[in-house]
Design a protein around this motif. Structure first.
Motif, short mmCIF file in Angstrom:
data_model
loop_
_atom_site.label_atom_id
_atom_site.label_comp_id
_atom_site.label_asym_id
_atom_site.label_seq_id
_atom_site.Cartn_x
_atom_site.Cartn_y
_atom_site.Cartn_z
N ARG A 1 31.56 42.07 78.45
CA ARG A 1 31.73 43.28 79.27
C ARG A 1 32.36 42.97 80.62
O ARG A 1 33.13 43.76 81.15
CB ARG A 1 30.38 43.96 79.46
CG ARG A 1 29.94 44.69 78.22
CD ARG A 1 28.87 45.72 78.52
NE ARG A 1 28.72 46.61 77.40
CZ ARG A 1 27.79 46.47 76.46
NH1 ARG A 1 26.93 45.48 76.51
NH2 ARG A 1 27.72 47.33 75.46
N GLU B 1 34.33 40.46 81.09
CA GLU B 1 35.60 39.81 80.76
C GLU B 1 35.76 38.49 81.50
O GLU B 1 36.82 38.20 82.07
CB GLU B 1 36.78 40.76 81.03
CG GLU B 1 36.74 42.00 80.16
CD GLU B 1 37.96 42.88 80.32
OE1 GLU B 1 39.06 42.36 80.59
OE2 GLU B 1 37.81 44.11 80.14
N GLU C 1 43.53 56.21 86.16
CA GLU C 1 44.30 56.22 84.91
C GLU C 1 45.43 55.20 84.96
O GLU C 1 45.67 54.48 83.98
CB GLU C 1 44.89 57.61 84.65
CG GLU C 1 43.87 58.64 84.23
CD GLU C 1 44.49 60.03 84.10
OE1 GLU C 1 45.71 60.15 83.84
OE2 GLU C 1 43.74 61.02 84.27
N LEU D 1 43.97 51.58 84.81
CA LEU D 1 43.49 51.26 83.46
C LEU D 1 44.67 51.03 82.50
O LEU D 1 44.64 50.10 81.68
CB LEU D 1 42.59 52.38 82.94
CG LEU D 1 41.23 52.51 83.62
CD1 LEU D 1 40.51 53.78 83.15
CD2 LEU D 1 40.38 51.28 83.37
N ALA D 2 45.69 51.86 82.59
CA ALA D 2 46.86 51.71 81.71
C ALA D 2 47.59 50.40 81.99
O ALA D 2 47.97 49.68 81.06
CB ALA D 2 47.80 52.90 81.88
N ALA E 1 46.39 47.66 83.41
CA ALA E 1 45.53 46.54 83.00
C ALA E 1 45.58 46.35 81.49
O ALA E 1 45.72 45.22 80.99
CB ALA E 1 44.09 46.77 83.45
N ASP E 2 45.52 47.45 80.75
CA ASP E 2 45.56 47.38 79.28
C ASP E 2 46.90 46.81 78.80
O ASP E 2 46.94 45.94 77.94
CB ASP E 2 45.34 48.76 78.69
CG ASP E 2 45.26 48.73 77.18
OD1 ASP E 2 44.43 47.97 76.64
OD2 ASP E 2 46.05 49.46 76.53
N ARG E 3 48.00 47.25 79.39
CA ARG E 3 49.33 46.77 78.99
C ARG E 3 49.52 45.30 79.36
O ARG E 3 50.15 44.54 78.61
CB ARG E 3 50.41 47.64 79.60
CG ARG E 3 50.41 49.04 78.95
CD ARG E 3 51.35 49.99 79.59
NE ARG E 3 51.12 51.32 79.04
CZ ARG E 3 51.50 52.43 79.63
NH1 ARG E 3 52.16 52.38 80.78
NH2 ARG E 3 51.25 53.60 79.08
N LYS F 1 47.11 43.06 79.58
CA LYS F 1 46.29 42.29 78.63
C LYS F 1 47.01 42.17 77.29
O LYS F 1 47.02 41.10 76.68
CB LYS F 1 44.93 42.95 78.43
CG LYS F 1 44.01 42.81 79.61
CD LYS F 1 42.72 43.58 79.35
CE LYS F 1 41.89 43.71 80.61
NZ LYS F 1 40.71 44.56 80.38
N THR F 2 47.60 43.27 76.86
CA THR F 2 48.36 43.24 75.60
C THR F 2 49.53 42.27 75.72
O THR F 2 49.77 41.47 74.83
CB THR F 2 48.87 44.66 75.25
OG1 THR F 2 47.74 45.52 75.10
CG2 THR F 2 49.69 44.65 73.99
N GLN F 3 50.25 42.34 76.82
CA GLN F 3 51.40 41.45 77.04
C GLN F 3 50.95 39.99 77.07
O GLN F 3 51.59 39.13 76.49
CB GLN F 3 52.09 41.82 78.36
CG GLN F 3 53.32 41.03 78.65
CD GLN F 3 54.45 41.29 77.67
OE1 GLN F 3 54.67 42.41 77.26
NE2 GLN F 3 55.17 40.27 77.28
#
Length: 153
Positions: free
Chosen positions: A63, A65, A136, A139-140, A142-144, A146-148
Motif C-alpha cells: 500500500r 509502495e 486527477e 494520479l494520472a 503517476a499511473d502513466r 509507473k506504466t512507463q
C-alpha cells in the motif's frame, strides 16, 4: 508547437515539484508529531492500519509502495512503542498480523484530525474543483510514469 512545448515544460515542472511538495508536507507532519514520540515513518504505519484495518508487513509495504524490508523497520518501531500489536496469522506463520492498540487508534485519529484542519487552512484559497483537478492530474501522471517505468524494465 509553442503550446506543446509549454505543456511538456509544465508537466516536467509539475513532476519535479513533487519533491519540494513532499518535503514541505513532511515538515508539517513532523511539526504535528511534536510531543507524540512518533516519527513520520511510525505515523505512516499507524495511518495504514487505521485506514485499512489489521494487515501484515507485506500488505502495508504494497500500500505504501515501498520495500518490505524498510516497512519491517517502520513496523518494529511502532510495535516497540506499544501503539501496534502483533497477532498470529492463520494464513502465514512467519508474517504476523499487525493491528492498532486502542492508544494507537486514538493517537492516529487525533493526528489525522489535526492534519485535516491544516489542510483546511492550506486550501482555503483553492476551490474544490481546483483541488479535484489537481488530484486527477497527479494520479494520472503517476499511473502513466509507473506504466512507463514498467515497460522499460
Amino acid at each position: 508547437m509553442y503550446i506543446v512545448i509549454m505543456k511538456q515544460k509544465h508537466l516536467h515542472q509539475l513532476i519535479w515539484m513533487s519533491r519540494p511538495l513532499m518535503q514541505a508536507a513532511e515538515a508539517c507532519v513532523e511539526a504535528g508529531l511534536v510531543g507524540t514520540n512518533l516519527t513520520v515513518r511510525m505515523r505512516a504505519v499507524l495511518e495504514m492500519l487505521d485506514k485499512y484495518g489489521e494487515q501484515t508487513v507485506p500488505e502495508i509495504a504494497a500500500r505504501l509502495e515501498i520495500k518490505r524490508q524498510y516497512v519491517q523497520i517502520m513496523c518494529n518501531e511502532t510495535l516497540a512503542s506499544g501503539l501496534v500489536e502483533q497477532r498470529p496469522n492463520p494464513r502465514h506463520k512467519r508474517s504476523p498480523i499487525l493491528a492498532l492498540t486502542d492508544h494507537g487508534r486514538t493517537l492516529i485519529e487525533e493526528i489525522i484530525s489535526n492534519e485535516l484542519k491544516l489542510m483546511e487552512r492550506v486550501g482555503s484559497s483553492l476551490s474544490s474543483e481546483e483541488i479535484s483537478t489537481a488530484l486527477e492530474v497527479v494520479l494520472a501522471v503517476a499511473d502513466r510514469l509507473k506504466t512507463q517505468a514498467g515497460e522499460s524494465e
